[in-house]
Write a protein that holds these residues in place. Structure first.
Motif, PDB file in Angstrom:
ATOM      1  N   GLY A  65      35.158  14.292   4.716  1.00  0.00           N
ATOM      2  CA  GLY A  65      35.304  12.945   5.241  1.00  0.00           C
ATOM      3  C   GLY A  65      34.018  12.159   5.360  1.00  0.00           C
ATOM      4  O   GLY A  65      33.998  11.074   5.947  1.00  0.00           O
ATOM      5  N   ILE A  66      32.911  12.664   4.792  1.00  0.00           N
ATOM      6  CA  ILE A  66      31.634  11.973   4.942  1.00  0.00           C
ATOM      7  C   ILE A  66      31.602  10.670   4.146  1.00  0.00           C
ATOM      8  O   ILE A  66      30.836   9.757   4.461  1.00  0.00           O
ATOM      9  N   GLY A  67      32.456  10.567   3.124  1.00  0.00           N
ATOM     10  CA  GLY A  67      32.456   9.356   2.305  1.00  0.00           C
ATOM     11  C   GLY A  67      32.765   8.109   3.104  1.00  0.00           C
ATOM     12  O   GLY A  67      32.134   7.059   2.926  1.00  0.00           O
ATOM     13  N   SER A  68      33.719   8.226   4.025  1.00  0.00           N
ATOM     14  CA  SER A  68      34.101   7.069   4.821  1.00  0.00           C
ATOM     15  C   SER A  68      32.978   6.560   5.716  1.00  0.00           C
ATOM     16  O   SER A  68      32.629   5.381   5.660  1.00  0.00           O
ATOM     17  N   PRO A  69      32.350   7.408   6.547  1.00  0.00           N
ATOM     18  CA  PRO A  69      31.250   6.891   7.361  1.00  0.00           C
ATOM     19  C   PRO A  69      30.039   6.473   6.541  1.00  0.00           C
ATOM     20  O   PRO A  69      29.338   5.526   6.914  1.00  0.00           O
ATOM     21  N   MET A  70      29.786   7.153   5.419  1.00  0.00           N
ATOM     22  CA  MET A  70      28.628   6.774   4.614  1.00  0.00           C
ATOM     23  C   MET A  70      28.824   5.390   4.010  1.00  0.00           C
ATOM     24  O   MET A  70      27.888   4.587   3.936  1.00  0.00           O
ATOM     25  N   MET A  71      30.053   5.088   3.572  1.00  0.00           N
ATOM     26  CA  MET A  71      30.343   3.752   3.041  1.00  0.00           C
ATOM     27  C   MET A  71      30.333   2.712   4.148  1.00  0.00           C
ATOM     28  O   MET A  71      29.727   1.644   4.035  1.00  0.00           O
ATOM     29  N   GLY A  72      31.006   3.037   5.234  1.00  0.00           N
ATOM     30  CA  GLY A  72      31.156   2.072   6.306  1.00  0.00           C
ATOM     31  C   GLY A  72      29.885   1.775   7.055  1.00  0.00           C
ATOM     32  O   GLY A  72      29.679   0.653   7.535  1.00  0.00           O
TER      33      GLY A  72
END
Length: 301
Positions: free
Chosen positions: A61-68
């Motif tokens: 799930g790191i993609g979501s916080p990294m994008m956001g």
């Protein structure tokens, strides 16, 4: 404003890389079944994830916080810096108000981002196993939720997110400002980096302690329905049912891993932001501000 944006991006990326494994553990502990717990505590959860899913499991799930976080930190540090300059009076109350306003505004991005992160972190684990609901990545997760539930679905937990973020960011910036002043963080200080790291880390701890029970409710509401059954009708219902089944300790579930994460994450974030802003100042501006708290100098840009 542009430098606030860039500094926020750099600080956010540093914070995510350092803290995401702790966040994964926090969420797993917060939402596990009390009648059939999978993890005995923070250390056991870390060990189990690494053993069963490899170290990469900690970064689910790191993609979501990294994008956001590119946008979130731009909002947070941009809004906070500009709000403080608008208030034109660097008092503790104004520090709190500027931080609170930043926390409230970034909820628009934070809520969907954390929803995707939570769903990804829980995917394929325990009671949340489901062949029909597999997300390829954070974006795919949000698209599938939107297709099934619409805008309301991807904004699940928005009210609890707002209740958490608004005061917590107020305390966040207030604590950092106080500590950098107390520690006399000046540009010429040879110990400025460890001082900034300490101030940032403690700010994160105070921020989380101020609203942690709300975060537990937010995680439960955002995880609700993953297995196909909705258990809660809203914030009050979630609070009541959680307390009836698990007692008051439910509101501290995952606190240890959260605080272990909070210090290094926010130490890295705040130190990166402050040093970035200092570095990007022109030589003339630096010479004009050779003394005074580091955060005050950074915000005066």
């Amino acid at each position: 404003m542009a430098l606030d944006f860039l500094a926020g991006c750099a600080g956010g990326a540093a914070g995510v890389l350092v803290g995401h494994p702790f966040d994964t553990v926090k969420v797993r502990l917060q939402v596990q079944s009390v009648s059939n717990p999978k993890y005995r505590g923070t250390i056991h959860c870390f060990q189990s994830i690494i053993k069963q899913e490899s170290a990469l499991g900690l970064y689910k799930g790191i993609g979501s916080p990294m994008m956001g976080l590119t946008f979130i930190n731009a909002f947070v540090f941009g809004v906070q810096g500009n709000a403080l300059r608008y208030l034109d009076n660097d008092t503790p109350l104004n520090q709190f108000l500027a931080g609170a306003s930043a926390g409230a505004i970034q909820c628009v991005i934070c809520c969907p981002m954390e929803l995707a992160k939570t769903r990804m972190q829980l995917q394929g684990t325990g009671e949340y196993k489901s062949k029909s609901k597999t997300y390829k990545n954070s974006l795919d997760c949000l698209l599938k939720i939107h297709k099934k539930e619409g805008l309301r679905g991807i904004n699940r937990g928005m009210v609890s997110t707002l209740l958490r973020e608004t005061p917590s960011f107020g305390f966040y910036f207030l604590t950092y400002d106080y500590l950098t002043r107390y520690l006399s963080c000046e540009i010429s200080d040879s110990y400025i980096i460890p001082k900034l790291l300490f101030a940032g880390g403690m700010s994160g701890i105070v921020s989380w302690l101020s609203t942690y029970p709300i975060d537990v409710i937010k995680s439960r509401l955002q995880a609700d329905g993953v297995g196909g059954v909705n258990n809660y009708n809203g914030i009050i219902d979630c609070v009541q049912k959680s307390y009836q089944v698990e007692g008051w300790r439910v509101f501290t579930r995952g606190l240890t891993s959260t605080l272990l994460r909070a210090f290094p994450v926010n130490a890295a974030t705040f130190a990166t932001v402050t040093l970035f802003l200092m570095y990007m100042r022109s030589e003339n501006n630096i010479n004009e501000c050779e003394s005074g708290p580091a955060i005050q100098q950074a915000n005066s840009m």
